[in-house]
Design a protein around this motif. Structure first.
Motif, PDB file in Angstrom:
ATOM      1  N   PHE A   6      -4.836  -1.342   2.666  1.00  0.00           N
ATOM      2  CA  PHE A   6      -5.072  -0.167   1.823  1.00  0.00           C
ATOM      3  C   PHE A   6      -6.174   0.647   2.476  1.00  0.00           C
ATOM      4  CE2 PHE A   6      -2.870  -2.743  -1.234  1.00  0.00           C
ATOM      5  CZ  PHE A   6      -2.270  -1.837  -2.109  1.00  0.00           C
ATOM      6  N   SER A   7      -6.006   1.951   2.533  1.00  0.00           N
ATOM      7  CA  SER A   7      -7.065   2.777   3.110  1.00  0.00           C
ATOM      8  C   SER A   7      -8.098   3.061   2.030  1.00  0.00           C
ATOM      9  CB  SER A   7      -6.493   4.086   3.635  1.00  0.00           C
ATOM     10  OG  SER A   7      -6.190   4.923   2.543  1.00  0.00           O
ATOM     11  N   SER A   8      -9.278   3.453   2.459  1.00  0.00           N
ATOM     12  CA  SER A   8     -10.328   3.661   1.464  1.00  0.00           C
ATOM     13  C   SER A   8     -10.037   4.857   0.561  1.00  0.00           C
ATOM     14  CB  SER A   8     -11.698   3.787   2.140  1.00  0.00           C
ATOM     15  OG  SER A   8     -11.636   4.658   3.227  1.00  0.00           O
ATOM     16  N   GLN A   9      -9.163   5.785   0.999  1.00  0.00           N
ATOM     17  CA  GLN A   9      -8.792   6.898   0.114  1.00  0.00           C
ATOM     18  C   GLN A   9      -7.905   6.425  -1.030  1.00  0.00           C
ATOM     19  OE1 GLN A   9      -8.670   7.275   3.437  1.00  0.00           O
ATOM     20  NE2 GLN A   9      -9.663   9.223   3.959  1.00  0.00           N
ATOM     21  N   GLN A  10      -7.285   5.272  -0.827  1.00  0.00           N
ATOM     22  CA  GLN A  10      -6.350   4.788  -1.844  1.00  0.00           C
ATOM     23  C   GLN A  10      -7.035   3.982  -2.938  1.00  0.00           C
ATOM     24  OE1 GLN A  10      -3.663   3.037   1.219  1.00  0.00           O
ATOM     25  NE2 GLN A  10      -2.067   3.538  -0.263  1.00  0.00           N
ATOM     26  N   ILE A  11      -8.323   3.733  -2.743  1.00  0.00           N
ATOM     27  CA  ILE A  11      -9.013   2.864  -3.696  1.00  0.00           C
ATOM     28  C   ILE A  11      -9.953   3.698  -4.560  1.00  0.00           C
ATOM     29  CG2 ILE A  11     -10.464   0.819  -3.934  1.00  0.00           C
ATOM     30  CD1 ILE A  11      -9.592   0.149  -1.001  1.00  0.00           C
ATOM     31  N   VAL A  50     -12.770  -7.620  -3.957  1.00  0.00           N
ATOM     32  CA  VAL A  50     -11.496  -6.904  -4.094  1.00  0.00           C
ATOM     33  C   VAL A  50     -11.329  -5.953  -2.907  1.00  0.00           C
ATOM     34  CG1 VAL A  50     -10.331  -5.090  -5.429  1.00  0.00           C
ATOM     35  CG2 VAL A  50     -11.214  -7.128  -6.591  1.00  0.00           C
ATOM     36  N   LEU A  51     -12.424  -5.318  -2.514  1.00  0.00           N
ATOM     37  CA  LEU A  51     -12.368  -4.389  -1.386  1.00  0.00           C
ATOM     38  C   LEU A  51     -11.987  -5.111  -0.101  1.00  0.00           C
ATOM     39  CD1 LEU A  51     -15.494  -2.178  -2.121  1.00  0.00           C
ATOM     40  CD2 LEU A  51     -13.098  -1.479  -2.229  1.00  0.00           C
ATOM     41  N   VAL A  52     -12.553  -6.276   0.084  1.00  0.00           N
ATOM     42  CA  VAL A  52     -12.233  -7.067   1.277  1.00  0.00           C
ATOM     43  C   VAL A  52     -10.730  -7.370   1.294  1.00  0.00           C
ATOM     44  CG1 VAL A  52     -12.636  -9.270   2.470  1.00  0.00           C
ATOM     45  CG2 VAL A  52     -14.549  -8.068   1.374  1.00  0.00           C
ATOM     46  N   THR A  53     -10.242  -7.819   0.131  1.00  0.00           N
ATOM     47  CA  THR A  53      -8.823  -8.157   0.023  1.00  0.00           C
ATOM     48  C   THR A  53      -7.923  -6.947   0.302  1.00  0.00           C
ATOM     49  OG1 THR A  53      -9.455  -9.741  -1.665  1.00  0.00           O
ATOM     50  CG2 THR A  53      -7.121  -9.210  -1.530  1.00  0.00           C
ATOM     51  N   LEU A  54      -8.295  -5.822  -0.308  1.00  0.00           N
ATOM     52  CA  LEU A  54      -7.472  -4.618  -0.137  1.00  0.00           C
ATOM     53  C   LEU A  54      -7.455  -4.172   1.317  1.00  0.00           C
ATOM     54  CD1 LEU A  54      -8.567  -2.633  -3.307  1.00  0.00           C
ATOM     55  CD2 LEU A  54      -6.305  -3.643  -2.883  1.00  0.00           C
ATOM     56  N   THR A  79     -13.682   7.613  -5.037  1.00  0.00           N
ATOM     57  CA  THR A  79     -12.795   6.860  -4.152  1.00  0.00           C
ATOM     58  C   THR A  79     -13.682   6.027  -3.245  1.00  0.00           C
ATOM     59  OG1 THR A  79     -12.818   8.482  -2.367  1.00  0.00           O
ATOM     60  CG2 THR A  79     -11.129   8.755  -4.069  1.00  0.00           C
ATOM     61  N   TYR A  80     -13.110   4.984  -2.720  1.00  0.00           N
ATOM     62  CA  TYR A  80     -13.918   4.164  -1.840  1.00  0.00           C
ATOM     63  C   TYR A  80     -14.319   4.946  -0.595  1.00  0.00           C
ATOM     64  CZ  TYR A  80     -16.013   0.241   0.368  1.00  0.00           C
ATOM     65  OH  TYR A  80     -16.947  -0.562   0.960  1.00  0.00           O
ATOM     66  N   ALA A  81     -13.502   5.914  -0.207  1.00  0.00           N
ATOM     67  CA  ALA A  81     -13.842   6.760   0.945  1.00  0.00           C
ATOM     68  C   ALA A  81     -15.140   7.517   0.677  1.00  0.00           C
ATOM     69  CB  ALA A  81     -12.709   7.743   1.221  1.00  0.00           C
ATOM     70  N   GLN A  82     -15.326   7.982  -0.561  1.00  0.00           N
ATOM     71  CA  GLN A  82     -16.577   8.669  -0.910  1.00  0.00           C
ATOM     72  C   GLN A  82     -17.757   7.695  -0.887  1.00  0.00           C
ATOM     73  OE1 GLN A  82     -14.938  10.107  -4.687  1.00  0.00           O
ATOM     74  NE2 GLN A  82     -15.666  12.162  -4.128  1.00  0.00           N
ATOM     75  N   PRO A 136       0.801  -1.227   0.000  1.00  0.00           N
ATOM     76  CA  PRO A 136       0.000   0.000   0.000  1.00  0.00           C
ATOM     77  C   PRO A 136       0.838   1.285   0.000  1.00  0.00           C
ATOM     78  CG  PRO A 136      -0.209  -1.141   2.127  1.00  0.00           C
ATOM     79  CD  PRO A 136       0.664  -1.987   1.255  1.00  0.00           C
ATOM     80  N   GLY A 137       2.152   1.180   0.283  1.00  0.00           N
ATOM     81  CA  GLY A 137       2.966   2.386   0.379  1.00  0.00           C
ATOM     82  C   GLY A 137       2.980   3.201  -0.905  1.00  0.00           C
ATOM     83  N   ASN A 138       2.650   4.493  -0.830  1.00  0.00           N
ATOM     84  CA  ASN A 138       2.638   5.411  -1.964  1.00  0.00           C
ATOM     85  C   ASN A 138       1.908   4.834  -3.186  1.00  0.00           C
ATOM     86  OD1 ASN A 138       3.228   7.846  -3.265  1.00  0.00           O
ATOM     87  ND2 ASN A 138       5.065   6.965  -4.218  1.00  0.00           N
ATOM     88  N   SER A 139       0.795   4.138  -2.923  1.00  0.00           N
ATOM     89  CA  SER A 139       0.095   3.482  -4.029  1.00  0.00           C
ATOM     90  C   SER A 139      -1.366   3.897  -4.112  1.00  0.00           C
ATOM     91  CB  SER A 139       0.106   1.962  -3.837  1.00  0.00           C
ATOM     92  OG  SER A 139       1.410   1.484  -3.777  1.00  0.00           O
ATOM     93  N   LEU A 140      -1.893   3.761  -5.319  1.00  0.00           N
ATOM     94  CA  LEU A 140      -3.328   3.905  -5.527  1.00  0.00           C
ATOM     95  C   LEU A 140      -3.821   2.675  -6.274  1.00  0.00           C
ATOM     96  CD1 LEU A 140      -3.716   7.606  -6.750  1.00  0.00           C
ATOM     97  CD2 LEU A 140      -4.484   6.672  -4.556  1.00  0.00           C
ATOM     98  N   VAL A 141      -5.007   2.209  -5.892  1.00  0.00           N
ATOM     99  CA  VAL A 141      -5.600   1.083  -6.596  1.00  0.00           C
ATOM    100  C   VAL A 141      -6.745   1.612  -7.436  1.00  0.00           C
ATOM    101  CG1 VAL A 141      -6.753  -1.145  -6.362  1.00  0.00           C
ATOM    102  CG2 VAL A 141      -5.094  -0.412  -4.645  1.00  0.00           C
ATOM    103  N   ILE A 142      -6.797   1.194  -8.690  1.00  0.00           N
ATOM    104  CA  ILE A 142      -7.913   1.577  -9.547  1.00  0.00           C
ATOM    105  C   ILE A 142      -8.569   0.277  -9.981  1.00  0.00           C
ATOM    106  CG2 ILE A 142      -8.638   2.874 -11.577  1.00  0.00           C
ATOM    107  CD1 ILE A 142      -5.128   3.380 -10.450  1.00  0.00           C
ATOM    108  N   THR A 143      -9.825   0.114  -9.582  1.00  0.00           N
ATOM    109  CA  THR A 143     -10.473  -1.166  -9.861  1.00  0.00           C
ATOM    110  C   THR A 143     -11.792  -0.968 -10.575  1.00  0.00           C
ATOM    111  OG1 THR A 143     -11.309  -3.218  -8.899  1.00  0.00           O
ATOM    112  CG2 THR A 143     -11.492  -1.258  -7.524  1.00  0.00           C
TER     113      THR A 143
END
Ligand SMILES: Cc1cc2nc3c(=O)[nH]c(=O)nc-3n(C[C@H](O)[C@H](O)[C@H](O)COP(=O)(O)OP(=O)(O)OC[C@H]3O[C@@H](n4cnc5c(N)ncnc54)[C@H](O)[C@@H]3O)c2cc1C
Ligand code: SF4
Ligand code: SF4
Ligand code: SF4
Ligand code: FES
Lengths: 335, 289, 313
Positions: free
Chosen positions: B240-245, B231-235, B278-281, B214-221
């Motif tokens: 991975f934080s929800s801002q990163q997804i 995928v969310l469960v796995t992340l 983002t998943y946070a949204q 997760p370091g300095n990363s973004l996931v785009i799914t």
């Protein structure tokens, strides 16, 4: 802004004049229904009606509207969209609640993407309001920053003072223009009479709508299942609501058509895959309530209901949105 | 070959519903039911001026049949044309599949917010796609590859039901051979063949195996809802934080303009305020996604 | 009647014979009624019965059916004679099972056109101004004037009208049920078309007629189909006419004439006339009337678009 007194005869003359110079629409009876229609004879204009069955939104956002045509000729495709008729249009006898609803439509159809079909119709129209002296039991405009004599959204307001005399209050220049050169100055007595009528009309409105300031925490409540149970998911409340604007687009032959659609219908949100975020009736009814009392407010700063009461009157099974909204604020103050 | 008839002279200044005409320049069969269409606008000016962001979509019109939203699968870094990959589903998509090269269609757009490409600069990017969900990712992947220096490492995990259902097969090879890009392909159990060299298993499982940091990363799914869910469960498990997804949401859409009223999730219109969130949204939404 | 209705329903709920009772309660306006769903004994006081119980509640049976499934609780439904006909229809067409419903039959003298009091919507009269008993006949719903089932044909419990001690009134209608249809039949084809054109032009495609209809239960209505699209979805004379005719044909021999479509229609299109015309044809051709026998099968199990039909053309 100017105020004047005109007689019934004056009004007829004005209507006659307007019929010649503009497209004139006014309420008239059609069987048992009151509907706005093109005026053919000023005698048929109906003054003493509570409100029309269909709101005036139909003249800005028609139930069915041709957007453009396509044409395929010898391998060539052409698109054309006819310019609307630009003749001035006067809508006569608009109730204050319906006038206010158009200001909400403005927010929807203007903005980042400007809907030229709507905006052109708005630009060419003059709204002549008719103050309500006899609101219905189902009216509740007072709770929603409107009122039986409210002027917001109108170009001119007419109040029936009785005795065949009418008080005309100019609101905008294009409204005043219609009444130029007729009638006489209003006097103190007439102004008092108008005040009295307004107060009396306000007193007649007993239905009040008190939505909770925030509905959000109520979203998951089993309440929605309960109150939507009798709803039959028809399009009556949405189609007749002056603030409902949902639509669909489709091609019919060479025409691209826009037509009214409703969040009450299950196919409204059903995707081709079969998935449907609002499959259940309660989610659809809740959408209607939340769109009016929460989402629109969040996006545009006010509640998307003007208290016209049409949805209460016309619902085939008497679902009462006011009762439903009030009840959920009561439930909330309880705990 | 095809010429545009003059639109009606009295056409209103700007009409948000009137599509631009575009010709189909090329059709590629991706799978049994997915085709990629390369489209070129009839209007030469527009070919140059039509700019968009990966993640945005267009409304695709077949005159006389209907209109449907499809994401732009091409990269804005490749100018002069646009591409859409379209799966045959119902009325409009069937008609689109019947089209031939040279046919004229209508295009409105681009609509939606698109991926936050600027925010992705200097980051490791992890793409997780399933089925046709690779289409919007493809736009971004090419964008990233074409501007390789702006971004850090790229990991792509892509899966489909079977080998035959994998889209952009030639491009997958190109991505594999791009320095700094690690591509893992997988097919659902039973979808493999004897000479299959990729993974076998569902996308979330394979993602776990790839185990990106997760370091300095973004996931785009992007993919079917059920895939996204797992995928969310796995992340989440991988911290991975929800801002990163980042993902795209699908809703039934008609106007694409935030007007027709059907694509909302609460006060948010997916067509106008999304489809990229983002998943946070998404976690803030009350209505189910 | 109301007291006995409430007692009976209370007992059904107490004894767990039913999980839910669909009935009528007073609406907010204080005059009309509205459908209600009673699940607990302490709610039975909401139940009312009067001449404004226009709704055909059997429409809700399919939706509430899941509650009636195993082990045994059933759904109770308050039903007038005409409503019972549609319950029979639903049983005939395997939408519900006879033993899943408890029919609480109401002896009914006729229903008033309450919310339809278009007059007061048009003239601005107040509900409270209405003189309830004045011109009773005039306000009676058309369908009630020709009713043959003041006492339901099928029921589990019957709530009799207190006012009718002894034998119920003879059930033969004095009014010709097909009078309006016959009047139209007497007109020329052109006149009929002009008549319907005017009516259908008003349709706004709100589908209240379909949604309120107890027998419009198709999981996917032909009007919602896109592949192929039989009926153009926008409201135009062509699409409206197709819609209204297709619906009538699909109900031919199945419509039990509860008149709910016409009542629900905000544009007041005389939908009953179309359905009645088809009902009349079926009666003449097959000597069959819908909703009388749960064992019988409707003569037209299906319909064909190309069927010749002179009435509408
Ligand atoms: C933002 C976005 C991007 C998309 N990108 C792609 C893509 O790249 N490739 C692809 O194959 N599919 C994509 N889809 C899904 C695609 O839009 C639908 O599969 C398609 O509209 C189905 O149309 P149809 O006429 O064949 O089906 P029908 O069932 O006949 O649909 C009737 C109409 O409903 C609307 N509609 C139905 N389903 C959807 C839906 N899921 N989303 C939006 N509108 C719908 C359309 O206007 C459609 O024409 C996307 C959807 C959205 C919302
Ligand atoms: S609330 Fe009434 S009018 Fe609205 S959809 Fe439900 S039944 Fe129809
Ligand atoms: S919600 Fe009901 S009362 Fe409010 S504006 Fe719409 S129709 Fe009128
Ligand atoms: S209820 Fe009336 S207006 Fe609505 S779809 Fe049926 S016929 Fe048309
Ligand atoms: S698609 Fe019309 S509002 Fe989003």
């Amino acid at each position: 802004m100017t105020e004047k007194i005109v007689s019934k005869e004056d009004l007829k003359k004005i209507l006659e004049g307007l019929m010649k110079t503009s497209e004139l629409l006014a309420p008239g009876k059609e069987g048992d229904l009151v509907l706005f229609k093109p005026v053919k004879n000023p005698e048929e204009v109906f003054f003493a009606y509570p409100n029309s069955l269909k709101p005036v939104k139909e003249f800005f956002f028609p139930p069915r509207e041709e957007l453009f045509k396509h044409e395929i000729r010898e391998g060539k495709v052409g698109l054309s969209s006819e310019h609307q008729e630009n003749r001035k249009r006067v809508i006569w006898g608009v109730r204050p609640c319906d006038a206010k609803s158009l200001l909400m439509f403005d927010k929807m159809f203007d903005g980042e993407y400007k809907d030229s079909y709507y905006l052109e119709k708005r630009a060419k129209s003059v709204l002549v309001g008719l103050a309500c002296n006899e609101p219905l039991d189902s009216c509740f405009c007072l709770s929603l920053n409107a009122g039986p004599h409210a002027k917001e959204g109108l170009d001119v307001l007419i109040t029936d003072l009785g005795d065949d005399s009418y008080l005309v209050e100019g609101i905008t220049a294009k409204g005043e223009e219609l009444f130029q050169g007729c009638g006489k100055e209003s006097g103190e007595g007439e102004r008092t009479r108008k005040k009295e009528l307004e107060e009396a009309a306000k007193k007649k409105i007993r239905k009040t709508c008190q939505p909770p300031p925030d509905l959000e925490s109520f979203f998951e409540d089993p309440y929605w299942e309960k109150v939507s149970r009798k709803c039959i998911s028809c399009g009556v409340c949405t189609y007749l609501c002056p603030t409902c604007f949902c639509f669909d687009l489709s091609y019919e032959g060479r025409d691209c058509i826009r037509f009214w659609d409703s969040c009450s219908f299950s196919p409204f949100t059903k995707m081709t895959s079969g998935e449907n975020p609002r499959r259940e009736k309660k989610t659809r009814y809740r959408q209607r309530v939340y769109h009016k009392f929460s989402y629109f407010k969040k996006n545009f700063g006010e509640i998307a209901c003007v208290g016209c009461g049409r949805c209460l009157r016309e619902c085939p099974v008497k679902v009462d949105i006011v009762e439903i909204v009030n009840q959920c604020s009561k439930d909330k103050t309880k705990d | 070959m095809t010429e545009v008839l003059k639109p009606g002279s009295s056409e209103p200044p700007e009409n948000i519903y009137l599509p631009h005409l575009a010709a189909i320049k090329e059709i590629r069969e991706e799978t049994q039911d997915i085709k990629t269409f390369k489209l070129v606008f009839q209007d030469e000016e527009l070919r140059k001026s039509f700019t968009y962001k990966p993640g945005q979509f267009i409304e695709f019109s077949i005159f006389g049949v209907g209109e449907s939203p499809f994401c732009l699968a091409s990269s804005p870094t490749r100018e002069g044309y646009i591409e859409c990959s379209i799966k045959k589903m119902g009325k409009v998509t069937q008609a689109i599949h019947d089209l031939e090269e040279g046919d004229i269609v209508g295009i409105r757009g681009p609509y939606g917010n698109g991926f936050p490409v600027e925010e992705m600069k200097g980051k490791n990017l992890i793409f997780v796609g399933g089925g046709i969900g690779l289409a919007p990712l493809r736009s971004l992947i090419w964008n990233v590859i074409d501007r390789r220096d702006d971004f850090k490492d790229v990991i792509i995990v892509y899966g489909s039901r079977s080998i035959a259902d994998l889209v952009y097969k030639d491009e997958l090879k190109q991505w594999q051979n791009t320095p700094g890009v690690k591509l893992t392909l997988t097919v659902d159990p039973g979808g493999e063949a004897e000479d299959w060299k990729g993974e076998i298993g569902f996308v979330p499982t394979i993602l776990e195996k790839v185990n990106p940091s997760p370091g300095n990363s973004l996931v785009i799914t992007c993919g079917p809802p059920i895939m996204i869910k797992f995928v969310l469960v796995t992340l989440n498990k991988m911290n991975f934080s929800s801002q990163q997804i980042i993902t795209t949401l699908e809703r039934k859409m008609t106007c694409g303009l935030g007007k027709c009223g059907r694509c909302n999730i609460g006060s948010v219109y997916v067509c106008k305020d999304g489809p990229v969130f983002t998943y946070a949204q998404i976690e803030q939404f009350q209505e189910e996604i | 009647m109301i007291k006995r209705l409430q007692e009976k329903v209370g007992k059904l709920l107490r004894e767990k014979k039913v999980a839910l009772v669909i009935g009528y309660e007073m609406a907010g306006d204080g005059i009309s009624t509205t459908p209600c769903f009673i699940e607990r004994e302490d709610e039975v006081e909401r139940l009312v019965w009067n001449e404004h119980c226009v709704y055909n509640l059997s429409r809700y049976l399919i939706e509430t059916r899941e509650l009636a499934s195993s082990p045994s609780p059933k759904i109770g439904v308050v039903a007038k004679g005409c409503d019972v006909k549609s319950i029979i229809g639903l049983i005939q067409e395997n939408q519900i099972k006879r033993d899943e419903v408890v029919i609480i039959g109401m002896e009914c003298e006729g229903q008033f056109d309450v919310e339809g009091e278009r007059q007061f919507k048009v003239e601005g009269l107040k509900l409270k101004d209405k003189d309830k008993d004045k011109d009773k006949e005039g306000k009676l719903l058309e369908k009630c004037k020709a009713c043959e089932v003041h006492i339901p044909k099928v029921y589990d419990l019957l709530i009799k009208d207190d006012r009718n001690s002894g034998a119920p009134e003879p059930q033969s209608p004095e009014v010709n049920a097909y009078a309006q249809v016959e009047e139209l039949e007497g007109k020329s084809q052109e006149e009929r078309w002009q008549y319907w054109k005017k009516e259908f032009a008003r349709c706004i495609k709100c589908y209240a007629c379909r949604q309120v209809c107890p027998l419009c239960f198709c999981p996917q209505c032909i009007a919602d189909q896109t592949l192929p699209q039989w009926i153009s979805p926008s409201p135009s004379l062509k699409g409206n006419t197709t819609w209204n005719i297709v619906r009538a044909f699909h109900l031919a021999g199945r419509c039990i004439d509860c008149g709910e479509c016409e009542r629900a229609c905000p544009m007041k299109i005389p939908l009953r006339k179309i359905n009645k015309k088809l009902g009349k044809e079926i009666k003449e051709m097959f000597d069959y009337e819908a909703g009388l026998d749960s064992e019988a099968k409707p003569p037209l199990a299906d319909f064909k678009l190309e069927d010749p039909e002179e009435f509408i053309r």
